[in-house]
Design an enzyme around this catalytic site. Structure first.
Site, short mmCIF file in Angstrom:
data_model
loop_
_atom_site.label_atom_id
_atom_site.label_comp_id
_atom_site.label_asym_id
_atom_site.label_seq_id
_atom_site.Cartn_x
_atom_site.Cartn_y
_atom_site.Cartn_z
N ARG A 125 0.85 -1.19 0.00
CA ARG A 125 0.00 0.00 0.00
C ARG A 125 0.88 1.24 0.00
O ARG A 125 1.88 1.30 0.71
CB ARG A 125 -0.93 0.03 1.22
CG ARG A 125 -2.01 -1.06 1.15
CD ARG A 125 -2.94 -0.99 2.33
NE ARG A 125 -3.90 -2.09 2.29
CZ ARG A 125 -4.70 -2.43 3.29
NH1 ARG A 125 -4.66 -1.76 4.41
NH2 ARG A 125 -5.54 -3.44 3.16
N ARG A 163 2.66 1.18 10.34
CA ARG A 163 2.09 1.54 9.03
C ARG A 163 3.20 1.42 7.99
O ARG A 163 4.05 2.29 7.88
CB ARG A 163 1.53 2.96 9.09
CG ARG A 163 0.64 3.32 7.90
CD ARG A 163 0.15 4.76 7.99
NE ARG A 163 -0.71 4.96 9.13
CZ ARG A 163 -2.03 4.77 9.14
NH1 ARG A 163 -2.62 4.37 8.02
NH2 ARG A 163 -2.76 5.00 10.22
N GLU A 196 -6.50 -0.62 15.39
CA GLU A 196 -7.11 -1.57 14.45
C GLU A 196 -6.13 -2.67 14.07
O GLU A 196 -4.98 -2.41 13.73
CB GLU A 196 -7.56 -0.83 13.18
CG GLU A 196 -8.14 -1.75 12.12
CD GLU A 196 -8.09 -1.15 10.73
OE1 GLU A 196 -8.09 -1.93 9.77
OE2 GLU A 196 -8.02 0.09 10.60
N SER A 252 -10.37 -5.56 9.97
CA SER A 252 -11.66 -5.03 9.54
C SER A 252 -12.39 -6.14 8.82
O SER A 252 -11.83 -6.77 7.91
CB SER A 252 -11.49 -3.83 8.60
OG SER A 252 -11.12 -2.68 9.30
N ARG A 299 1.05 -6.18 12.63
CA ARG A 299 0.39 -5.53 13.77
C ARG A 299 0.18 -6.51 14.91
O ARG A 299 0.22 -6.12 16.09
CB ARG A 299 -0.93 -4.89 13.33
CG ARG A 299 -0.72 -3.68 12.44
CD ARG A 299 -1.94 -2.80 12.36
NE ARG A 299 -1.63 -1.56 11.64
CZ ARG A 299 -2.41 -0.49 11.61
NH1 ARG A 299 -3.56 -0.50 12.27
NH2 ARG A 299 -2.05 0.60 10.95
#
Length: 430
Positions: free
Chosen positions: A262, A277, A349, A352, A391
């Site tokens: 990403r 990130r 987070e 999701s 994560r």
């Protein structure tokens, strides 16, 4: 993508649903394009009927020796041929414009999704686990002595730039063990089918799941046109693109462990320290393909699958339902799982889980038949992280840190680590 018939029949309700997401009304724009397209199709059909009628009369005029009428009819046939070609080209252009417009409109939220402009409108559903107490302030993952030796952000910067990391030694093995634990749990306990898929895909695959055309800047593209997948949701969901499957084969439940890429466009200045990130990371993804009436229960089941990983690792977390303003483009309802990070003193987070309804299925034309000979219907697609491996590593390190700088590792990982149970203050498995 949306069903144009829904917009034709209930334009006000369509705009009202978009307004819940903070999106301005678009039905009038869509319907204007649609009406122009339909008018040209109707005109082309009328011109074709006139041409066919004139073509039939040409022979009769020639047989009668009526040369004037014969020439008039021949000219009319040629004129109508040109008119039909022009109208069909205009209809094709309007059809492309309609599809492009529909492709850029976000999915409509389900009625039970809470309204809200941003993450402050998210609603907590439940919590699991109690964050442990520490002697003194807990450290963030990249500061813990037992993990620090395994992170090399400077080397990654020299190789690739910001938002990359090199892992080494025992830390790499813990990272790998986490991915294996996730896969084994999903396959052996949750009944998911493990898949291995490409990380390079064509435009059509990214369009199908909603990354294109609107969010091209969020992903990386190679010079020969392939896209690096932001998640294996793209490949797993597109396995049914263009297919009509037997309804008896649904639901299809899949999982895959892949590298993900990403660009993190728009995240400048956010989470720049550590590996929270990254541009390149690993994730174990879950994708389910269901009949429409099954997707709500399937989403709850998928949330449970993700929760089982966190519970198995003993990591405190909470489940929140995202509000309309915080959901992703393709989702109709999303639950986030947020794991407790003591180093940041907050929940972040880690998964999701989204029900996309038939939104993606329409984009990729993925359908099923309830029985032989039945009319094809669009499937419902769902996706969720099960989990983001990096994560999860962060959460394991921060929650397991000890006063002496060592890190106690979850019992569930011990078999994957050859019986080793901790990272020493110098970063070795012991």
């Amino acid at each position: 993508m949306h069903d144009i018939r829904l917009i034709r029949e209930t334009p006000d309700a369509f705009d009202a649903a978009l307004a819940r997401r903070g999106i301005a009304p678009v039905s009038s724009e869509v319907l204007a394009i649609d009406e122009g397209r339909r008018a040209r199709i109707a005109a082309a059909e009328a011109a074709l009927a006139e041409r066919n009628a004139a073509s039939r009369e040409v022979g009769a005029a020639k047989a009668k020796g009526d040369d004037a009428e014969f020439q008039r009819l021949r000219a009319l046939v040629a004129e109508k041929k040109d008119e039909i070609a022009r109208l069909e080209a205009e209809a094709g252009a309007a059809d492309g414009a309609l599809r492009e417009t529909l492709m850029g409109i976000a999915n409509l939220p389900y009625d039970d999704v809470p309204d809200g402009a941003d993450e402050s409108g998210n609603v907590e559903v439940r919590r699991w686990g109690t964050p442990r107490s520490f002697e003194g302030k807990p450290l963030e993952h990249y500061e813990i002595p037992g993990a620090k030796a395994g992170f090399d952000f400077e080397a990654a910067g020299r190789l690739s730039g910001a938002r990359f990391v090199v892992l080494r030694g025992g830390l790499v093995r813990v990272h790998r063990a986490l991915a294996q634990f996730m896969l084994d749990t999903h396959v052996d306990k949750h009944g998911l089918t493990e898949m291995w898929t490409p990380v390079l895909v064509r435009d059509e695959a990214m369009v199908g799941t909603g990354q294109l055309p609107k969010f091209a800047e969020d992903s990386y593209q190679t010079t020969n046109g392939w896209w690096l997948v932001p998640t294996s949701e793209v490949t797993l969901t597109n396995l049914l693109a263009g297919e009509i499957v037997d309804g008896a084969s649904l639901p299809r439940r899949m999982t895959a462990h892949t590298q993900c890429f990403r660009s993190e466009a728009g995240s400048a200045g956010k989470d720049t320290a550590g590996m929270l990130r990254q541009h390149q990371f690993e994730k174990v993804e879950m994708v389910s393909i269901t009949r429409p009436e099954e997707s709500r229960d399937e989403q709850e089941r998928m949330v449970g699958c993700a929760e089982a990983i966190l519970q198995g690792l003993g990591l405190p977390y909470r489940v929140v339902m995202l509000c309309t303003g915080d959901m992703g483009f393709s989702a109709r309802r999303t639950y986030d799982l947020e794991v407790w990070l003591p180093g940041q003193d907050t929940y972040r987070e880690i998964s999701s889980v989204s029900d996309c309804g038939d939104f993606q299925a329409r984009r990729m034309n993925a359908r099923f038949r309830r029985e032989e000979g039945a009319r094809p219907e669009f499937v419902h697609t769902l996706n969720g992280s099960g989990l983001a491996v990096g994560r999860t590593l962060i959460a394991v390190l921060e929650n397991g840190q000890q006063a002496d700088g060592s890190i106690s590792l979850p019992e569930a990982l011990h078999p994957y680590l050859g019986g080793r149970t901790r990272l020493t203050p110098t970063g070795e498995l012991a």
